[in-house]
Design a protein around this motif. Sequence first.
Motif, PDB file in Angstrom:
ATOM      1  N   SER A   1       0.816  -1.204   0.000  1.00 23.68           N
ATOM      2  CA  SER A   1       0.000   0.000   0.000  1.00 23.68           C
ATOM      3  C   SER A   1       0.852   1.257   0.000  1.00 23.68           C
ATOM      4  O   SER A   1       0.422   2.311  -0.458  1.00 23.68           O
ATOM      5  N   ARG A   2       2.090   1.142   0.511  1.00 25.07           N
ATOM      6  CA  ARG A   2       3.026   2.279   0.495  1.00 25.07           C
ATOM      7  C   ARG A   2       4.416   1.750   0.779  1.00 25.07           C
ATOM      8  O   ARG A   2       4.674   1.160   1.828  1.00 25.07           O
ATOM      9  N   GLY A   3       5.339   1.967  -0.148  1.00 26.37           N
ATOM     10  CA  GLY A   3       6.709   1.551   0.034  1.00 26.37           C
ATOM     11  C   GLY A   3       7.464   2.500   0.949  1.00 26.37           C
ATOM     12  O   GLY A   3       6.862   3.344   1.630  1.00 26.37           O
ATOM     13  N   PRO A   4       8.790   2.393   1.007  1.00 25.49           N
ATOM     14  CA  PRO A   4       9.567   3.243   1.915  1.00 25.49           C
ATOM     15  C   PRO A   4       9.366   4.726   1.607  1.00 25.49           C
ATOM     16  O   PRO A   4       9.467   5.151   0.462  1.00 25.49           O
ATOM     17  N   HIS A   5       9.095   5.508   2.660  1.00 27.28           N
ATOM     18  CA  HIS A   5       8.799   6.920   2.476  1.00 27.28           C
ATOM     19  C   HIS A   5       8.960   7.668   3.793  1.00 27.28           C
ATOM     20  O   HIS A   5       9.056   7.065   4.864  1.00 27.28           O
ATOM     21  N   LEU A   6       8.975   8.956   3.707  1.00 25.04           N
ATOM     22  CA  LEU A   6       8.845   9.843   4.853  1.00 25.04           C
ATOM     23  C   LEU A   6       7.470  10.485   4.798  1.00 25.04           C
ATOM     24  O   LEU A   6       6.960  10.807   3.717  1.00 25.04           O
ATOM     25  N   ASP A   7       6.852  10.653   5.965  1.00 22.61           N
ATOM     26  CA  ASP A   7       5.542  11.290   5.999  1.00 22.61           C
ATOM     27  C   ASP A   7       5.648  12.754   5.604  1.00 22.61           C
ATOM     28  O   ASP A   7       6.737  13.305   5.439  1.00 22.61           O
ATOM     29  N   MET A   8       4.512  13.405   5.503  1.00 24.87           N
ATOM     30  CA  MET A   8       4.462  14.783   5.020  1.00 24.87           C
ATOM     31  C   MET A   8       5.413  15.673   5.826  1.00 24.87           C
ATOM     32  O   MET A   8       5.527  15.536   7.047  1.00 24.87           O
ATOM     33  N   PRO A   9       6.093  16.601   5.159  1.00 26.46           N
ATOM     34  CA  PRO A   9       7.118  17.407   5.840  1.00 26.46           C
ATOM     35  C   PRO A   9       6.576  18.433   6.829  1.00 26.46           C
ATOM     36  O   PRO A   9       7.357  19.088   7.513  1.00 26.46           O
TER      37      PRO A   9
ATOM     38  N   ALA B   1      18.120  11.067  -0.986  1.00 26.91           N
ATOM     39  CA  ALA B   1      16.999  11.026  -1.927  1.00 26.91           C
ATOM     40  C   ALA B   1      16.073  12.217  -1.682  1.00 26.91           C
ATOM     41  O   ALA B   1      16.067  12.818  -0.611  1.00 26.91           O
ATOM     42  N   ASN B   2      15.290  12.553  -2.678  1.00 21.55           N
ATOM     43  CA  ASN B   2      14.312  13.628  -2.563  1.00 21.55           C
ATOM     44  C   ASN B   2      13.154  13.154  -1.699  1.00 21.55           C
ATOM     45  O   ASN B   2      12.362  12.322  -2.118  1.00 21.55           O
ATOM     46  N   ILE B   3      13.028  13.683  -0.498  1.00 22.50           N
ATOM     47  CA  ILE B   3      12.006  13.197   0.432  1.00 22.50           C
ATOM     48  C   ILE B   3      10.603  13.603   0.016  1.00 22.50           C
ATOM     49  O   ILE B   3       9.619  13.104   0.568  1.00 22.50           O
ATOM     50  N   ASP B   4      10.483  14.514  -0.957  1.00 27.27           N
ATOM     51  CA  ASP B   4       9.164  14.922  -1.413  1.00 27.27           C
ATOM     52  C   ASP B   4       8.515  13.887  -2.329  1.00 27.27           C
ATOM     53  O   ASP B   4       7.324  13.979  -2.629  1.00 27.27           O
ATOM     54  N   LYS B   5       9.286  12.921  -2.783  1.00 23.87           N
ATOM     55  CA  LYS B   5       8.735  11.874  -3.638  1.00 23.87           C
ATOM     56  C   LYS B   5       7.792  10.983  -2.832  1.00 23.87           C
ATOM     57  O   LYS B   5       7.985  10.757  -1.644  1.00 23.87           O
ATOM     58  N   TYR B   6       6.762  10.451  -3.522  1.00 24.29           N
ATOM     59  CA  TYR B   6       5.796   9.580  -2.847  1.00 24.29           C
ATOM     60  C   TYR B   6       6.472   8.331  -2.303  1.00 24.29           C
ATOM     61  O   TYR B   6       6.165   7.867  -1.213  1.00 24.29           O
ATOM     62  N   ALA B   7       7.408   7.778  -3.054  1.00 27.09           N
ATOM     63  CA  ALA B   7       8.152   6.594  -2.625  1.00 27.09           C
ATOM     64  C   ALA B   7       9.634   6.834  -2.861  1.00 27.09           C
ATOM     65  O   ALA B   7      10.036   7.347  -3.911  1.00 27.09           O
ATOM     66  N   LEU B   8      10.448   6.448  -1.893  1.00 33.38           N
ATOM     67  CA  LEU B   8      11.890   6.600  -2.014  1.00 33.38           C
ATOM     68  C   LEU B   8      12.464   5.486  -2.889  1.00 33.38           C
ATOM     69  O   LEU B   8      11.919   4.379  -2.931  1.00 33.38           O
ATOM     70  N   PRO B   9      13.546   5.733  -3.585  1.00 35.45           N
ATOM     71  CA  PRO B   9      14.173   4.680  -4.389  1.00 35.45           C
ATOM     72  C   PRO B   9      14.547   3.491  -3.520  1.00 35.45           C
ATOM     73  O   PRO B   9      15.061   3.652  -2.402  1.00 35.45           O
ATOM     74  N   ALA B  10      14.290   2.288  -4.015  1.00 35.41           N
ATOM     75  CA  ALA B  10      14.524   1.080  -3.230  1.00 35.41           C
ATOM     76  C   ALA B  10      15.970   0.939  -2.799  1.00 35.41           C
ATOM     77  O   ALA B  10      16.265   0.412  -1.713  1.00 35.41           O
ATOM     78  N   ASP B  11      16.901   1.396  -3.631  1.00 32.40           N
ATOM     79  CA  ASP B  11      18.310   1.235  -3.299  1.00 32.40           C
ATOM     80  C   ASP B  11      18.837   2.316  -2.361  1.00 32.40           C
ATOM     81  O   ASP B  11      20.012   2.310  -1.997  1.00 32.40           O
ATOM     82  N   SER B  12      17.979   3.257  -1.946  1.00 33.20           N
ATOM     83  CA  SER B  12      18.421   4.317  -1.047  1.00 33.20           C
ATOM     84  C   SER B  12      18.224   3.964   0.421  1.00 33.20           C
ATOM     85  O   SER B  12      18.736   4.663   1.298  1.00 33.20           O
ATOM     86  N   VAL B  13      17.478   2.877   0.687  1.00 34.89           N
ATOM     87  CA  VAL B  13      17.188   2.484   2.060  1.00 34.89           C
ATOM     88  C   VAL B  13      17.267   0.967   2.195  1.00 34.89           C
ATOM     89  O   VAL B  13      17.268   0.234   1.199  1.00 34.89           O
ATOM     90  N   GLU B  14      17.302   0.496   3.446  1.00 33.70           N
ATOM     91  CA  GLU B  14      17.267  -0.933   3.721  1.00 33.70           C
ATOM     92  C   GLU B  14      16.437  -1.179   4.974  1.00 33.70           C
ATOM     93  O   GLU B  14      16.419  -0.361   5.902  1.00 33.70           O
ATOM     94  N   VAL B  15      15.738  -2.317   5.002  1.00 37.25           N
ATOM     95  CA  VAL B  15      14.887  -2.666   6.141  1.00 37.25           C
ATOM     96  C   VAL B  15      15.748  -3.039   7.334  1.00 37.25           C
ATOM     97  O   VAL B  15      16.692  -3.822   7.223  1.00 37.25           O
TER      98      VAL B  15
END
Length: 261
Positions: A151-159, A192-206
């Motif tokens: 429903s939502r991949g890796p992201h930061l909530d609204m700034p 990464a640009n935190i304003d994007k809906y989803a962050l690039p997969a290679d920019s983060v890790e679980v």
Amino acid sequence: MKSLLDGITPEHINTTPFPHVFISNAMDAATAQALGDGFPTFAQIAWSGGSRPPGNRRYQLSAWPIINHDELSATWKEFVDLHSSPAFFEQVVALFQEYWPDALKAALDGSLLGHSMGLLMRDRFENCRILQDARVEINTPIAEADGPSSSRGPHLDMPNRLFSCLYYLREEDDDAVGGDLELFRWTNGPTANIDKYALPADSVEVVATIPYRANQMVIFPQGINAVHGVSVRQPTPHTRRYVFISAEIADDWLKSPVTLS
């Protein structure tokens, strides 16, 4: 009614990969049962059409409509009223007092407390410095034909958000696989640009996974490292159910470290 944070202290904070608190059996059993049994229906939340809604899509119903809804229970109204109140906000501020970002404190004149408070959908930022919400959210069932999805991949909530709190109310017969909360860390710093809906997969890790389980709560302050997402959910006839509690200000205090085209 006790709040989700009654009895929770800074000793409960886990700082990996970012400051957060995760609590099982967050509410007393009777209240959790009443909230689960009286969870708003799909029609009450959003959908009045006759066709099947899109799979794994989020719909929400904010605290203010819940409080004024003729068909919802007194337990639900008391729960959302409490968790969208200045008293609950004060608990959140005290809990994470050592972890609020300097940029956020600066945006609020040095302190998160002492400001005019209001409710999203009822009030406006013109009259209130901070607006709160404690809203019901769902992710719709997923048909076999749609296949697995997040429903939502890796992201930061609204700034402009101050904190995020998720309280899960999974149904007893929900045997769906996936839909857990994943906590990430940056692989090479926040580039990464935190304003994007989803962050690039290679920019983060679980780093950690918090199971989607009834009567569980996770809460964390907003910050550049508070990257999170929902794990892939397999096809299921069940609805993913939770309460999302937050507070916001008018300005985007969290800034992206880089702007990407």
